[in-house]
Scaffold this active site. Structure first.
Site, PDB file in Angstrom:
ATOM      1  CE1 TYR A 162      39.219  50.783  30.296  1.00 42.27           C
ATOM      2  CE2 TYR A 162      39.363  48.464  29.698  1.00 42.27           C
ATOM      3  CZ  TYR A 162      39.857  49.753  29.638  1.00 42.27           C
ATOM      4  OH  TYR A 162      41.000  49.999  28.925  1.00 42.27           O
ATOM      5  CG  ASP A 202      37.345  45.208  36.456  1.00 42.48           C
ATOM      6  OD1 ASP A 202      38.166  45.475  37.354  1.00 42.48           O
ATOM      7  OD2 ASP A 202      37.487  45.587  35.283  1.00 42.48           O
ATOM      8  NE  ARG A 261      50.200  27.910  25.183  1.00 45.78           N
ATOM      9  CZ  ARG A 261      50.364  27.024  24.204  1.00 45.78           C
ATOM     10  NH1 ARG A 261      50.919  27.388  23.075  1.00 45.78           N
ATOM     11  NH2 ARG A 261      49.989  25.768  24.344  1.00 45.78           N
TER      12      ARG A 261
HETATM   13  C1  LIG Z   1      38.276  48.962  35.478  1.00 44.31           C
HETATM   14  C2  LIG Z   1      39.223  48.478  34.433  1.00 44.31           C
HETATM   15  N1  LIG Z   1      39.227  47.177  34.138  1.00 44.31           N
HETATM   16  C3  LIG Z   1      40.052  46.679  33.199  1.00 44.31           C
HETATM   17  C4  LIG Z   1      40.919  47.502  32.514  1.00 44.31           C
HETATM   18  C5  LIG Z   1      41.781  46.916  31.440  1.00 44.31           C
HETATM   19  O1  LIG Z   1      43.094  46.821  31.845  1.00 44.31           O
HETATM   20  P1  LIG Z   1      44.287  46.813  30.765  1.00 44.31           P
HETATM   21  O2  LIG Z   1      44.422  48.228  30.293  1.00 44.31           O
HETATM   22  O3  LIG Z   1      45.431  46.283  31.517  1.00 44.31           O
HETATM   23  O4  LIG Z   1      43.862  45.910  29.648  1.00 44.31           O
HETATM   24  C6  LIG Z   1      40.962  48.863  32.808  1.00 44.31           C
HETATM   25  C7  LIG Z   1      41.901  49.757  32.096  1.00 44.31           C
HETATM   26  O5  LIG Z   1      41.830  50.966  32.199  1.00 44.31           O
HETATM   27  C8  LIG Z   1      40.077  49.372  33.778  1.00 44.31           C
HETATM   28  O6  LIG Z   1      40.044  50.676  34.080  1.00 44.31           O
END
Ligand SMILES: Cc1ncc(COP(=O)(O)O)c(C=O)c1O
Length: 400
Positions: free
Chosen positions: A113, A185, A60
């Site tokens: 998101y 992000d 892990r």
């Molecule tokens: C800006 C953004 N952050 C995070 C994510 C989440 O990623 P995952 O689909 O790998 O969980 C996405 C997915 O579309 C995204 O567009």
């Protein structure tokens, strides 16, 4: 290798692989494992399974494949340490959880998101964290939203669906002055086009599912953080049992090798397609900060060094759902599906008006989200041109 002298493209080709440790193989092998064996009880009991750096003690905690990826990303992000997770959403949620406590307050950008937003409004709330969504264009004004219990500001720039650019330096400055942590992000720009930690962000998260993996065939996420917050990130990550599967880590590591050339091509084609779209009567505006007409262009130019293949399009009239569907359903080269960052183009209707509470989204027509893949841009434009003909025909039919 004296890494600091090299450009990002060079680093991506060389980091995270030590052929001497792997039988001369150019790429580190995929190491699967759960149990790790020790020679004797003393060694086993002396072992600190929660230790700071990447050491194999149990599957892990990662295998050499994971460490190769984490070390590469940490270096590319200019961070103290990176953690590999099973998805981008896991990276977002662990990133935020690392910066808050029960009773704390989180400021979250209104264009986050969607599933990340559901985490903030859902689990974060259940854990006793107060959440306030803020206008992503707030800049230094974020200060007015700080409360005595504010612990974190979360940024996503440009934001999902509407692609507003955030003034990261202004927000970071206000947050630092108030002792508030910043989590960002950085999936859209990736570490190639924006360096959150160099801008004072504490925790940078990326959905590696997108451009790192780059081939629409694996889920993956990664968190990179500063040394100061690393113990909290490590505890949160480990206590939640987070890890990433070695096969997927390998795909992400392999994707990293070509990420710079792919991203350059995504940007080049996206710019060509976006400019063509700007000239269409059916289009009100294109939401792509790399375009000079975009309201976020000045910030993008100041802070970012490039763009990716993802942008939004606002149509110029209140086209009926059937007309938009006629456009989207008939595309030859654009797939209908979520995610982005793979080699292929995608086109989906989007509904930013449903996704926000601190701000309102008004537009003369429906919105679309386009991911421009690695196909020939001229072919993609021809496909879109045929799509607009279907849109106009279907709209005319309805009008008549
Ligand atoms: C800006 C953004 N952050 C995070 C994510 C989440 O990623 P995952 O689909 O790998 O969980 C996405 C997915 O579309 C995204 O567009």
């Amino acid at each position: 290798m004296s890494k600091r002298r090299h450009k990002p493209e060079t680093l991506l080709a060389h980091l995270g692989r030590d052929y001497r440790a792997h039988f001369g193989l150019v790429n580190p092998p995929v190491c699967h494992g759960s149990t790790i064996l020790f020679d004797d009880v003393d060694t086993f009991e002396r072992f600190d399974h929660n230790q700071e750096k990447s050491v194999i003690s149990y599957g892990r905690g990662g295998t050499p494949t994971t460490f190769a990826l984490e070390e590469t990303v940490a270096e590319m992000e200019g961070g103290y340490r990176a953690f590999a997770l099973c998805s981008g959403l896991a990276a977002v949620s662990v990133g935020i959880l690392s910066a808050v406590d029960s009773g704390g307050h989180a400021l979250i950008c209104d264009n986050i998101y969607g599933p990340s937003r559901r985490f903030c409004s859902g689990l974060l709330g259940r854990l006793g964290v107060e959440v306030t969504y803020y206008d992503p264009l707030i800049g230094a004004g974020i200060e007015s939203l700080f409360q005595p219990n504010t612990q974190v500001v979360f940024l996503e720039s440009p934001g999902s669906l509407t692609f507003e650019m955030q003034d990261v330096p202004a927000i970071v400055k206000a947050a630092k002055a108030a002792g508030v942590r910043v989590v960002m992000d950085n999936t859209w720009a990736t570490f190639l086009h924006f360096q959150p930690l160099a801008h004072g962000v504490d925790i940078s998260v990326q959905a590696g599912t997108k451009y790192m993996v780059g081939h629409a065939d694996a889920m993956f996420g990664v968190i990179t953080c500063t040394e100061e917050i690393e113990p909290r990130v490590r505890q949160t990550f480990k206590q939640l049992g987070q890890c990433a599967a070695p096969d997927d880590v390998y795909l992400a590591l392999r994707g990293l090798r070509t990420m710079a050339v792919r991203l350059a091509r995504h940007q080049q084609s996206a710019t060509e397609v976006a400019k063509w779209l700007q000239g269409r009567a059916e289009v009100d505006r294109v939401l792509y900060p790399a375009l000079p007409e975009d309201p976020g262009h000045a910030i993008w130019q100041r802070d970012f060094t490039g763009a990716c293949g993802l942008f939004g399009v606002v149509l110029s009239q209140p086209y009926a759902r059937e007309a938009v569907n006629a456009l989207v359903n008939g595309m030859e080269l654009f797939g209908i599906g979520v995610s982005w960052g793979g080699f292929e183009s995608l086109l989906v209707p989007s509904h930013p008006e449903k996704a926000r509470t601190a701000t309102t989204w008004s537009a003369p027509g429906p919105s679309l989200r386009i991911h421009v893949g690695l196909e020939d841009a001229g072919d993609l434009i021809a496909d879109l041109e045929a799509g607009f003909e279907r849109l106009t025909r279907a709209a005319g039919g309805q009008d008549g």
